[in-house]
Design an enzyme around this catalytic site. Structure first.
Site, PDB file in Angstrom:
ATOM      1  N   THR A 185      42.458  91.120  38.653  1.00  0.00           N
ATOM      2  CA  THR A 185      43.456  89.630  38.446  1.00  0.00           C
ATOM      3  C   THR A 185      44.652  90.337  39.630  1.00  0.00           C
ATOM      4  OG1 THR A 185      43.228  90.196  36.013  1.00  0.00           O
ATOM      5  CG2 THR A 185      45.410  89.208  36.886  1.00  0.00           C
ATOM      6  N   ARG A 213      35.450  80.878  27.830  1.00  0.00           N
ATOM      7  CA  ARG A 213      35.989  81.946  27.649  1.00  0.00           C
ATOM      8  C   ARG A 213      37.371  81.862  28.237  1.00  0.00           C
ATOM      9  NH1 ARG A 213      38.336  86.495  30.870  1.00  0.00           N
ATOM     10  NH2 ARG A 213      38.601  88.310  29.496  1.00  0.00           N
ATOM     11  N   VAL A 214      38.444  82.343  27.610  1.00  0.00           N
ATOM     12  CA  VAL A 214      39.915  82.060  27.699  1.00  0.00           C
ATOM     13  C   VAL A 214      40.478  83.527  28.425  1.00  0.00           C
ATOM     14  CG1 VAL A 214      42.311  81.581  27.304  1.00  0.00           C
ATOM     15  CG2 VAL A 214      40.044  79.990  26.566  1.00  0.00           C
ATOM     16  N   SER A 215      41.137  83.979  29.475  1.00  0.00           N
ATOM     17  CA  SER A 215      41.487  84.978  29.942  1.00  0.00           C
ATOM     18  C   SER A 215      43.134  85.313  29.310  1.00  0.00           C
ATOM     19  CB  SER A 215      41.779  84.916  31.384  1.00  0.00           C
ATOM     20  OG  SER A 215      42.603  85.770  32.034  1.00  0.00           O
ATOM     21  N   ASP A 216      43.590  86.389  29.500  1.00  0.00           N
ATOM     22  CA  ASP A 216      44.914  86.708  29.075  1.00  0.00           C
ATOM     23  C   ASP A 216      46.007  86.112  30.103  1.00  0.00           C
ATOM     24  OD1 ASP A 216      43.556  88.900  30.800  1.00  0.00           O
ATOM     25  OD2 ASP A 216      45.890  89.323  31.138  1.00  0.00           O
ATOM     26  N   THR A 234      46.980  93.214  33.683  1.00  0.00           N
ATOM     27  CA  THR A 234      45.584  93.325  34.528  1.00  0.00           C
ATOM     28  C   THR A 234      44.377  94.179  33.569  1.00  0.00           C
ATOM     29  OG1 THR A 234      44.263  93.619  36.440  1.00  0.00           O
ATOM     30  CG2 THR A 234      46.011  95.134  36.284  1.00  0.00           C
ATOM     31  N   GLY A 235      43.340  93.977  33.932  1.00  0.00           N
ATOM     32  CA  GLY A 235      42.303  94.858  33.152  1.00  0.00           C
ATOM     33  C   GLY A 235      41.429  93.779  32.266  1.00  0.00           C
ATOM     34  N   ILE A 236      40.696  94.410  31.256  1.00  0.00           N
ATOM     35  CA  ILE A 236      39.924  93.408  30.225  1.00  0.00           C
ATOM     36  C   ILE A 236      41.014  92.522  29.344  1.00  0.00           C
ATOM     37  CG2 ILE A 236      38.328  93.680  28.501  1.00  0.00           C
ATOM     38  CD1 ILE A 236      37.093  94.736  30.848  1.00  0.00           C
ATOM     39  N   GLY A 237      40.760  91.237  29.655  1.00  0.00           N
ATOM     40  CA  GLY A 237      41.445  90.331  29.056  1.00  0.00           C
ATOM     41  C   GLY A 237      41.435  90.409  27.664  1.00  0.00           C
TER      42      GLY A 237
HETATM   43  N1  GLY Z   1      42.613  90.116  32.980  1.00  0.00           N
HETATM   44  C1  GLY Z   1      41.733  89.276  33.520  1.00  0.00           C
HETATM   45  C2  GLY Z   1      40.787  88.632  32.469  1.00  0.00           C
HETATM   46  O1  GLY Z   1      40.277  89.441  31.860  1.00  0.00           O
HETATM   47  O2  GLY Z   1      40.398  87.427  32.582  1.00  0.00           O
END
Ligand code: GLY
Length: 322
Positions: A185, A213-216, A234-237
């Site tokens: 990100t 799928r929706v990002s953070d 940033t990282g796993i949404g």
């Molecule tokens: N942080 C970006 C995503 O997971 O979409």
């Protein structure tokens, strides 16, 4: 007031290739240099954030704009969020394609009655603004997608047959991205001479995700600011959303913690729950902080003297101040 700036180009596993790391460092330092010069010349925090996000979106090293990862069906869909701390106003776009700078759409929506638009509405906004069609797919991302999906294709009687569809959840699970991927990100947080704070985040998403799928990034979980502090994640949404991390850190500052205390407490909670993420932030008093549970956070900052970065800090859990 001395302007402050911190940017990031994602979080994830350590970058083991020295040349790749040097290229990332060079890119981050150059962007920090350009944006900070503008802040010192009097740009406001939101303009600085926009400029920084656009430069990061242009760089194919990072997973946003040009260089975004492909989703399970081979399409790029990007998301971006922008929050002005002074106005305390959030805006964003979710899963938009064919545009060079998703962050510009988030900026446009600051003035609209509807602050967050998803795919169809975002595409309509692109058309209304007369923005040129732009293909953000790079050769590298296309190759990564083809390798990841190679087992879904088979040559049958001289033509290519696709095995499985993206609406089949079993296939999607099988396509779960490598843990090395999907954490990219970009983000920028700025404090200007007048004490205004702003934050922007832009992403191509996790990569190989299900369509829809929706990002953070375009949620207050990943991008949040008030007059007290601004934070980008940033990282796993999914991890960031579960922690509602950006808003959580900012609200703790509003409730009296220093930015560093807020980062320490929030990141410790993330670590306990085995989240995989990183974040950057600035408080109204000028404090700059970063934190991560990932191996690496690709962040660089400028507090008024030399540009610093977090690229060599490889311990999995860390919180620091610039
Ligand atoms: N942080 C970006 C995503 O997971 O979409």
């Amino acid at each position: 007031m001395q302007p402050k700036l911190i940017i990031h180009g994602g979080a994830g596993n350590a970058v083991n290739d020295a040349a790749a790391l040097a290229a990332i460092r060079q890119a981050l330092h150059s962007i920090v240099g350009d944006v900070y010069t503008r802040l010192v010349a009097g740009a406001d925090a939101r303009a600085a954030v926009l400029q920084g996000c656009r430069l990061l979106e242009n760089n194919p090293l990072f997973n946003s704009g040009t260089g975004s990862v492909l989703q399970s069906d081979g399409q790029v869909r990007m998301s971006a969020g922008l929050m002005d701390g002074t106005a305390q106003r959030f805006s964003g776009v979710i899963n938009v394609g064919q545009v060079q700078h998703p962050i510009d759409l988030a900026q446009q929506l600051q003035q609209h009655r509807d602050h967050v638009l998803s795919d169809f509405g975002a595409a309509q906004l692109v058309r209304e603004l007369g923005l040129p069609m732009y293909d953000p797919v790079t050769e590298r991302r296309l190759r990564e997608w083809m390798v990841a999906r190679s087992h879904n294709f088979q040559v049958v009687s001289g033509s290519v047959a696709i095995l499985g569809t993206t609406s089949d959840s079993a296939v999607d699970d099988e396509l779960a991205p490598d843990p090395e991927d999907g954490r990219g990100t970009i983000g920028v947080v700025a404090l200007d001479q007048d004490g205004n704070l702003a934050v922007g985040t832009s992403t191509g998403g996790r990569g190989l995700e299900r369509v829809g799928r929706v990002s953070d990034a375009a949620m207050p979980a990943g991008t949040y600011a008030s007059a007290a502090a601004a934070v980008g994640c940033t990282g796993i949404g999914e991890d960031i959303i579960d922690e509602c991390l950006a808003a959580r850190i900012v609200v703790r500052v509003e409730d009296g913690l220093s930015l560093q205390q807020s980062f320490e407490r929030s990141l410790a909670e993330c670590e306990k729950r085995q989240r995989d993420l990183g974040c950057i932030g600035i408080a109204a008093d000028g404090a700059i902080c970063w934190g991560k549970t990932s191996e690496v956070l690709l962040a660089a900052y400028q507090a008024g003297e030399a540009v610093g970065d977090t690229l060599d800090l490889l311990e999995a859990f860390a919180v620091g101040m610039a």
